[in-house]
Design a protein around this motif. Sequence first.
Motif, PDB file in Angstrom:
ATOM      1  N   ARG A   1       1.559   7.547 -12.390  1.00 13.89           N
ATOM      2  CA  ARG A   1       1.527   6.101 -12.684  1.00 13.89           C
ATOM      3  C   ARG A   1       1.993   5.296 -11.486  1.00 13.89           C
ATOM      4  NH1 ARG A   1       5.318   5.323 -17.495  1.00 13.89           N
ATOM      5  NH2 ARG A   1       6.238   7.088 -16.446  1.00 13.89           N
ATOM      6  N   LEU A   2       2.996   5.823 -10.783  1.00 17.98           N
ATOM      7  CA  LEU A   2       3.549   5.107  -9.638  1.00 17.98           C
ATOM      8  C   LEU A   2       2.802   5.423  -8.355  1.00 17.98           C
ATOM      9  CD1 LEU A   2       7.273   5.919 -10.336  1.00 17.98           C
ATOM     10  CD2 LEU A   2       5.976   4.021 -11.163  1.00 17.98           C
ATOM     11  N   GLY A   3       1.690   6.138  -8.457  1.00 19.38           N
ATOM     12  CA  GLY A   3       0.978   6.537  -7.251  1.00 19.38           C
ATOM     13  C   GLY A   3       1.609   7.718  -6.562  1.00 19.38           C
TER      14      GLY A   3
ATOM     15  N   GLY B   1       0.825  -1.210   0.000  1.00 16.34           N
ATOM     16  CA  GLY B   1       0.000   0.000   0.000  1.00 16.34           C
ATOM     17  C   GLY B   1       0.851   1.248   0.000  1.00 16.34           C
ATOM     18  N   ILE B   2       1.880   1.248   0.851  1.00 15.72           N
ATOM     19  CA  ILE B   2       2.693   2.472   0.954  1.00 15.72           C
ATOM     20  C   ILE B   2       3.531   2.661  -0.297  1.00 15.72           C
ATOM     21  CG2 ILE B   2       4.444   3.636   2.320  1.00 15.72           C
ATOM     22  CD1 ILE B   2       3.398   2.223   4.730  1.00 15.72           C
ATOM     23  N   ASP B   3       3.991   1.542  -0.859  1.00 15.39           N
ATOM     24  CA  ASP B   3       4.764   1.599  -2.099  1.00 15.39           C
ATOM     25  C   ASP B   3       4.105   2.460  -3.154  1.00 15.39           C
ATOM     26  OD1 ASP B   3       6.986   0.228  -1.742  1.00 15.39           O
ATOM     27  OD2 ASP B   3       6.434  -1.526  -2.910  1.00 15.39           O
TER      28      ASP B   3
ATOM     29  N   LEU C   1      -1.424   3.567 -12.466  1.00 10.52           N
ATOM     30  CA  LEU C   1      -1.305   2.386 -13.320  1.00 10.52           C
ATOM     31  C   LEU C   1      -0.502   1.272 -12.670  1.00 10.52           C
ATOM     32  CD1 LEU C   1      -1.883   1.216 -16.095  1.00 10.52           C
ATOM     33  CD2 LEU C   1       0.255   2.150 -16.873  1.00 10.52           C
ATOM     34  N   TRP C   2       0.664   1.594 -12.103  1.00 12.28           N
ATOM     35  CA  TRP C   2       1.578   0.540 -11.728  1.00 12.28           C
ATOM     36  C   TRP C   2       1.087  -0.289 -10.555  1.00 12.28           C
ATOM     37  CZ3 TRP C   2       7.432   0.676 -12.472  1.00 12.28           C
ATOM     38  CH2 TRP C   2       7.716   1.062 -13.782  1.00 12.28           C
TER      39      TRP C   2
ATOM     40  N   GLN D   1      10.605   2.794  -3.141  1.00 16.98           N
ATOM     41  CA  GLN D   1       9.686   1.650  -3.062  1.00 16.98           C
ATOM     42  C   GLN D   1      10.433   0.386  -2.661  1.00 16.98           C
ATOM     43  OE1 GLN D   1       7.566   1.418  -6.754  1.00 16.98           O
ATOM     44  NE2 GLN D   1       6.176   3.072  -6.176  1.00 16.98           N
ATOM     45  N   GLU D   2      11.627   0.199  -3.257  1.00 18.19           N
ATOM     46  CA  GLU D   2      12.420  -0.969  -2.865  1.00 18.19           C
ATOM     47  C   GLU D   2      12.785  -0.910  -1.398  1.00 18.19           C
ATOM     48  OE1 GLU D   2      15.793  -1.378  -5.411  1.00 18.19           O
ATOM     49  OE2 GLU D   2      14.487  -1.576  -7.159  1.00 18.19           O
ATOM     50  N   LYS D   3      13.121   0.298  -0.973  1.00 21.91           N
ATOM     51  CA  LYS D   3      13.523   0.450   0.426  1.00 21.91           C
ATOM     52  C   LYS D   3      12.363   0.108   1.357  1.00 21.91           C
ATOM     53  CE  LYS D   3      15.581   3.579   3.652  1.00 21.91           C
ATOM     54  NZ  LYS D   3      16.709   4.416   3.867  1.00 21.91           N
TER      55      LYS D   3
END
Lengths: 177, 169, 403, 339
Positions: free
Chosen positions: A68-70, A37-39, D51-52, A160-162
């Motif tokens: 796109r990535l939120g 969710g946080i990502d 989207l992602w 996001q990876e972190k």
Amino acid sequence: MADAEGLIYLGNLDDVAKKALEFLNKSEFIKKTLSWGIDFSLWPVHLMTSCCGAEFAAAASPRFDLERLGFLPFGGPRQTNLLVVEGTTTIKMARVVKRVYEQMPNPKWVIAMGACAMDGGIFFNSYNTIVAREYLPVDAYVPGCPPRPEALARAVLLIQEKIKREKDALLGVKNEH
Amino acid sequence: MNIKDELSKISTNLVIDEKRANYKIIIDEPSKLIDVANSIKNLGFDHVVSVTGVDYPDKIEVIWHVSSYSSEELKGIDLAISMTVKKPEPLKQTDAQGNINVNRPPVTVPSLVSVWPSGIFSEREAFEMFGIIFDGHPDLRYLMLPEDFYGTWPLRKDFTYQKPKVFIE
Amino acid sequence: MSEKVYNIDDLQNINVEGEKYIILQIGPSHPGSGHMRLKVWLDGDIIVKVDPDIGFVHRTSEWLSERREWIKAVPIVERIMLPDTVHANLAYVLTVEKLLGIEPPPRAQYLRSLVAEINRITSHLYGIGIFGIFLGSSTVYMWAFGDREPFIDLMEMLTGARITTSYIIPGGVRWDLPNGFKERAETVLQYMERRLKDYEDIWVKNPVVQARTINVGTLKKEDAIRLGVVGPNLRASGVYYDTRKHHPYAAYSNLDFEVPTMKNGDSYDRLLIRVEEIKQSIKLIRQILKDIPEGKIIADQIYNQLNPVMKKNYEEKKRVMFPAFMIHMRPPAGEASAKVEAGRGEIFFYIKSTGDKYPYRFRWVTPSFRNLPYFTHVTVGHRLADLPTIYGSIDYFPPEADR
Amino acid sequence: MGIIPLILWLIQDLLYIIIFPGLVTILVVVVIIIWLERKIAAKVQMRFGPLWVSKKIGGALQSLADLLRYSFQEVIIPEKTDKWAFILAPGLMFAFATIALIFIPVGPYYSVLFPSYYTILFSLALIIITPIFAITVGWASDNKFSFIGALREGFLLISYEIPFLLSVVSMVIIFHTYDYINAVQNQLSFLPGIILNPLAALTMLIVMIRTTGRFPFDITEADSELVMGLFTEYSALFFGVGMATPYVELYNFSLIFSLLFLGGWWPFTLNVMNPVYGLILPGIIVVVKAFIVMAVLVFLRAVYPRYRLDQAVRSGWSYVLLLSILSVILSVVEVMFLR
């Protein structure tokens, strides 16, 4: 709830909250869902510290479209969880940035965008500028002067990876370093 | 209207750079400044482009760059009004730790805001950068720098800096 | 909520002490403030006084430039005016050229005008987009920033960088026109002409926009002159003044273009004039690409400084590499000033040289700094909701004002 | 009453509260409509939008991700707030907006409570209560921006409430009932409400836009003036709830609009006593109509900027009020002469 009235009504709410947190923290499912969710819900606060704000704005524009990535630039610090330090911070601005950072709810992340936020850039020896890492815990750096919008997108992916990596610490208070 | 003649009527100290269409009026008496400025304004120069100083070892030159929007002949001309004032001697003080603090007092010149209101922000900037107090300015405060820079005057050549702490705990 | 009418000069006379007024600190962390703070005194919904607190982005460019070699000031002035990089670069180089006494060849002059006009379009689109988001229309913001990209691509094709181009150097420019540039430019211009109609449909002729902007933030001609505002805002107030016409530089004395002016000087006119100037810039780019003369892109004085490898490079690739002269440049003692019409208005440079390797005094004034009186004078008497309208319509860019 | 029926009755109630028309439905509706809003805006703006987060279904889970993030964020209650009002007001606002759904049927045989002849009145009463809690939110926050937001909400509330009620009243006059189901039956036997009284439909649309804070009436949350308006000081789940409330209201209004003006479950009628044709399909029809109305309203974001407060209030007291009075007169005339 420090005042007496609050204590009467709410009892040991703090203890209950802590226990609930511990319970939630143990569940792998909760952690995964939460990190997902946080990502995709990294909302940066509307705080332009310097000229890299122009490329930050371009990053939200149709060609790069970080939504796109939120990634949705949003109003006040209370509702957001990402602080992008765009370029140089002057001493006057650093006081504001620090304060905005403190106003944001945990968990929160910081991106230092641009050479000036990393290491001073071409303004390195100015009497009025300060580097982001001197007053904020920075999670991701974006090199460039100014960085291209793609570079900012990459920093968001790094964050996001972190988050995925550090999903154990999402519910607790993030350590100040 | 011949600008050269008109300007030399106002002041005898006129420096002309024909090639670059730059004119410069040098004022030696501070008391004359406002009168000269008023006559320049009546000529058609109606706004201030920039107010700045130039720091020399013993003096500060204050320059007003004025230009015109309303008069067709004057639109292509940059006129500088320059006035030089002597800097007071810096005061050296030794504090308890033995550090030498150099206190550099500001200089005072008449303000031209009453003539050209467009200089109001530029004069504030020149004040904080050079320590030029504009006498008669309605609102002479710090504009860009935080107040803890007071007394250091960054654009003077002898400016030495120590970065102030971001947070005073 | 009283409909009080405030005179533009009442500002100093209003006593804002006491508890009658709400004091709002708008910014710097505020969606509608940018990198500055506006201290606003409100009487009900009416603005009584605005005190702009700038300097949050004061990066001491003058101080730094006085401590760097002459050529190294170019990146500094570019970073200050990020949406208007080419103009800042051009203004500085013009001043240095005046000190050096170099005149660039005609082709370089045309190329300078070309890239300046492309930059002007991106700057205006930037301004329109920010105006859109300030009024609440995210579509216009997205469109303007999206349509800015093709022009940035053009700049990238010509200069090699998205916005911080450092394209113009004393004596000329760094690259010649690449192959296929003219065709590409024509496509982009046609696209932009099509899009301008869309903008008119959704934004300029939108009834809500007209209701929000007409007669809001009016600055009359006399006041505009008195307060010394610059650029499109000045022309929206009806003053016919354009540095390109009155202090001709680059190739503008050879080019045929109009300077649009408006009458009312309200926010709507300031919006219209930007659209008009985009049209003029499109016309200018076409004209430049048609008329551009053949020849060198660097002045002979600089060309002679090039070493054989660089000369070969120049002949083959039409690319000017930096001769050592650039870094050791010591313009003769003297002073020079230059003006350039940037997207947001007039840039003024005043540089004093003592023949040293650093400038002795480096002074420049940016258009946004000179548009500051809009906040203190024009907002007074309007409603709180008009503050973003006025802010957006004057196209104010705080890092540029703070320098 | 025996124990087993009691348990069944409780389970039924729980189902109402949790699943339909309760919280799960609300969640689904809000998630879809926020996603739809962002996607429609993105389409107009030449980009993708969310989207992602879930590439296969076009990022429809975006709002769910946002909700998750909000739910587990740190709750900040600033020092000087009125704490109880600060904590309770958003919840109550959301609750009243949700409870109003009980009285809005989405099918001919659907009713949560016992059959009532006054569903229109009940739902309107509950809908009108919600802005009062919005004002409480702004007052409790102890923030100047929230305070100004609350004042704006108050001004707009007063100036648009009367047109809203009058537009519904004019439909009540035509249909001669206070019940949604009867109103729909009336339309099915004659003509849909939007043809019977287009003025009332227009008023209702304007009021819908204003009450739910869609553009161009996004005045209380004008972010370039008031940061987040009422919810400037709110963080975490409180803000999530506060942000969802206008969408719940939007859903309420759209349902009411489709019931009163768009013929409800037309083309299905009451006569079919089949669970599929009588219950499920009419329900789907009503919800689809409501979604179409919602999509039109959220599309306005892509076209219009926002009005100023005084312009909105002025038009509320002049044009919209006039329009609503005309709609009542039209209804009276129709009832007198046509029926």
